[in-house]
Enzyme design. Sequence first.
Site, short mmCIF file in Angstrom:
data_model
loop_
_atom_site.label_atom_id
_atom_site.label_comp_id
_atom_site.label_asym_id
_atom_site.label_seq_id
_atom_site.Cartn_x
_atom_site.Cartn_y
_atom_site.Cartn_z
N ARG A 55 16.80 -8.20 -5.39
CA ARG A 55 16.76 -9.62 -5.62
C ARG A 55 16.10 -10.48 -4.26
O ARG A 55 16.85 -10.39 -3.24
CB ARG A 55 17.89 -10.15 -6.21
CG ARG A 55 17.51 -11.68 -6.71
CD ARG A 55 18.58 -12.01 -7.63
NE ARG A 55 18.33 -13.36 -8.31
CZ ARG A 55 18.31 -14.40 -7.70
NH1 ARG A 55 18.75 -14.59 -6.39
NH2 ARG A 55 18.00 -15.51 -8.17
N LEU A 100 -2.53 -22.06 -23.28
CA LEU A 100 -2.80 -20.76 -23.16
C LEU A 100 -4.10 -20.58 -23.86
O LEU A 100 -4.20 -21.19 -24.92
CB LEU A 100 -1.83 -19.84 -23.72
CG LEU A 100 -2.29 -18.34 -23.58
CD1 LEU A 100 -2.02 -17.73 -22.17
CD2 LEU A 100 -1.59 -17.47 -24.73
N GLU A 104 -0.11 -27.54 -27.36
CA GLU A 104 -0.29 -26.37 -28.12
C GLU A 104 1.05 -26.41 -28.84
O GLU A 104 1.86 -27.04 -28.59
CB GLU A 104 -0.92 -24.86 -27.45
CG GLU A 104 0.06 -24.72 -26.16
CD GLU A 104 -0.13 -23.59 -25.24
OE1 GLU A 104 -1.07 -22.83 -25.87
OE2 GLU A 104 0.30 -23.31 -24.26
N ARG A 118 -8.21 -10.94 -20.61
CA ARG A 118 -6.88 -12.05 -20.31
C ARG A 118 -5.93 -11.51 -19.51
O ARG A 118 -5.18 -12.06 -18.59
CB ARG A 118 -6.34 -12.73 -21.67
CG ARG A 118 -5.52 -13.78 -21.32
CD ARG A 118 -5.17 -14.54 -22.67
NE ARG A 118 -4.58 -13.69 -23.58
CZ ARG A 118 -4.41 -14.30 -24.88
NH1 ARG A 118 -4.65 -15.51 -25.32
NH2 ARG A 118 -3.75 -13.23 -25.69
N LYS A 153 -0.43 -15.96 -19.25
CA LYS A 153 0.48 -15.37 -20.42
C LYS A 153 1.60 -14.90 -19.81
O LYS A 153 1.84 -13.50 -19.79
CB LYS A 153 -0.47 -14.37 -21.26
CG LYS A 153 0.23 -14.29 -22.68
CD LYS A 153 -0.81 -13.88 -23.58
CE LYS A 153 -0.05 -13.58 -24.91
NZ LYS A 153 0.46 -14.77 -25.69
N HIS A 205 13.23 -13.88 -3.83
CA HIS A 205 12.13 -14.81 -4.76
C HIS A 205 10.80 -14.21 -4.61
O HIS A 205 10.04 -13.89 -5.39
CB HIS A 205 12.42 -16.23 -4.62
CG HIS A 205 13.40 -16.77 -5.22
ND1 HIS A 205 15.04 -16.29 -5.04
CD2 HIS A 205 13.75 -17.42 -6.22
CE1 HIS A 205 15.79 -16.96 -5.62
NE2 HIS A 205 15.14 -17.85 -6.46
N TYR A 238 2.45 -10.78 -20.26
CA TYR A 238 2.06 -9.85 -21.47
C TYR A 238 1.10 -10.13 -22.41
O TYR A 238 0.13 -11.14 -21.88
CB TYR A 238 3.32 -10.16 -22.25
CG TYR A 238 3.63 -11.40 -23.24
CD1 TYR A 238 3.87 -12.54 -22.47
CD2 TYR A 238 3.29 -11.40 -24.47
CE1 TYR A 238 3.85 -13.80 -23.15
CE2 TYR A 238 3.32 -12.84 -24.97
CZ TYR A 238 3.61 -13.74 -24.47
OH TYR A 238 3.66 -14.93 -25.18
N1 PDD Z 1 1.19 -16.02 -28.63
N2 PDD Z 1 -0.46 -20.50 -26.98
C1 PDD Z 1 0.62 -19.83 -26.74
C2 PDD Z 1 1.70 -20.27 -26.00
C3 PDD Z 1 0.92 -18.44 -27.39
O1 PDD Z 1 1.92 -17.78 -27.20
C4 PDD Z 1 -0.25 -18.00 -28.10
C5 PDD Z 1 -0.05 -16.60 -28.48
C6 PDD Z 1 -1.27 -18.69 -28.35
C7 PDD Z 1 -2.49 -18.15 -29.07
O2 PDD Z 1 -3.20 -16.86 -28.39
P1 PDD Z 1 -3.88 -16.03 -29.10
O3 PDD Z 1 -4.90 -16.43 -30.04
O4 PDD Z 1 -4.44 -14.94 -28.17
O5 PDD Z 1 -2.62 -15.10 -29.70
C8 PDD Z 1 -1.70 -19.70 -27.78
C9 PDD Z 1 1.58 -14.80 -28.98
C10 PDD Z 1 1.01 -14.25 -30.34
C11 PDD Z 1 2.84 -14.34 -28.80
O6 PDD Z 1 3.48 -14.74 -27.72
O7 PDD Z 1 3.61 -13.45 -29.59
#
Ligand code: PDD
Length: 319
Positions: free
Chosen positions: A120, A223, A199, A65, A167, A122, A41
């Site tokens: 289904r 991320l 993070e 990304r 992501k 994997h 996403y």
């Molecule tokens: N999340 N690390 C993680 C695990 C995240 O889920 C996010 C952002 C970030 C920051 O990334 P960015 O600067 O591109 O928003 C770092 C989004 C906002 C979400 O999951 O809603």
Amino acid sequence: MTAVSEVSPDPIVYLNGELVPLSEARVPVLDRGFIFGDGIYEVAPLYAHASGRRTAFRLKQHLTRLARSVGKIGIANPFDDAGWHELIGRVAEANETDGGLRADQDAIAYIQVTRGVAKRGHAFPAGVKPTVFVMVTPLSLPGAAQRASGVACVSAEDRRWLNCDIKSVSLLGNVLMAQYAAENDAFETLQFRDGLLTEGSSSNVWIAKDGVLAAPPRSNKILEGIRYGLIEELTAECGIRFEARDITEAEVRAADEIIVSSATKEVLPVTRLDGAPVGAGQPGAVFAALYAAYQRAKAAEAAAAQEGVENESRERLTV
Ligand code: PDD
């Protein structure tokens, strides 16, 4: 808790070629996003401006990304950058007409791509079409009061997998960390892996000490937020030294400032960690400089869009 049917007004979303009300959007239960969390996403801010137009902020970086995420899990990108940009614009416009999004409201574009629907099993199925979902909903940025007081965070061991650079919609590890924060009246959980800062559950984390900003280096353990590169640029603009390096838990606890960043929060100061004040217990000078520079970057993109600057940087265009 808000059920989908209670979302009012009902946003218009894009699902597999159609624009439909969110309350009517359906995916089959055998969608691999549902069955396996097999998808990715993106979350990109769309800022409203006095001109009545909306600018997709750093969209090019978000789409790069997205392309990287689908590439890493072997899904063919359903659109090129221009196609995604146009689609987000279409969804935003539909919401201004029918979905209750006011022209003066900041918004967030949520994009999800899953591997698609298959019996289904994997391993990747052959010949499936990815499921594509785009939603544009109002964005409420943190207010001045929250920026002035800062937020409280808690900490925990990072127990997620080692592909945090993707992501992925497989977010159970992140969900558990967000829930841990919620149960402790905290805004976010800062995670440590083997004693080193990684993070938050949905944000990147920065520390400042003696005026120097530091963040964990880009790696498979975090991320890379779109704000990562942006903040790097902003530190250069502000004359703040920046170091991408391993950060120990002790350093985090001894920091003058802790800052979290994400698309939906921009930058926010963390003033308490695990119940103890961070530095002086108030937002610091590095945060103040970065927040101001962030707002200037938004204004600059808006101005460029308004002038109709049309070059290879399509993220400058309004949606
Ligand atoms: N999340 N690390 C993680 C695990 C995240 O889920 C996010 C952002 C970030 C920051 O990334 P960015 O600067 O591109 O928003 C770092 C989004 C906002 C979400 O999951 O809603």
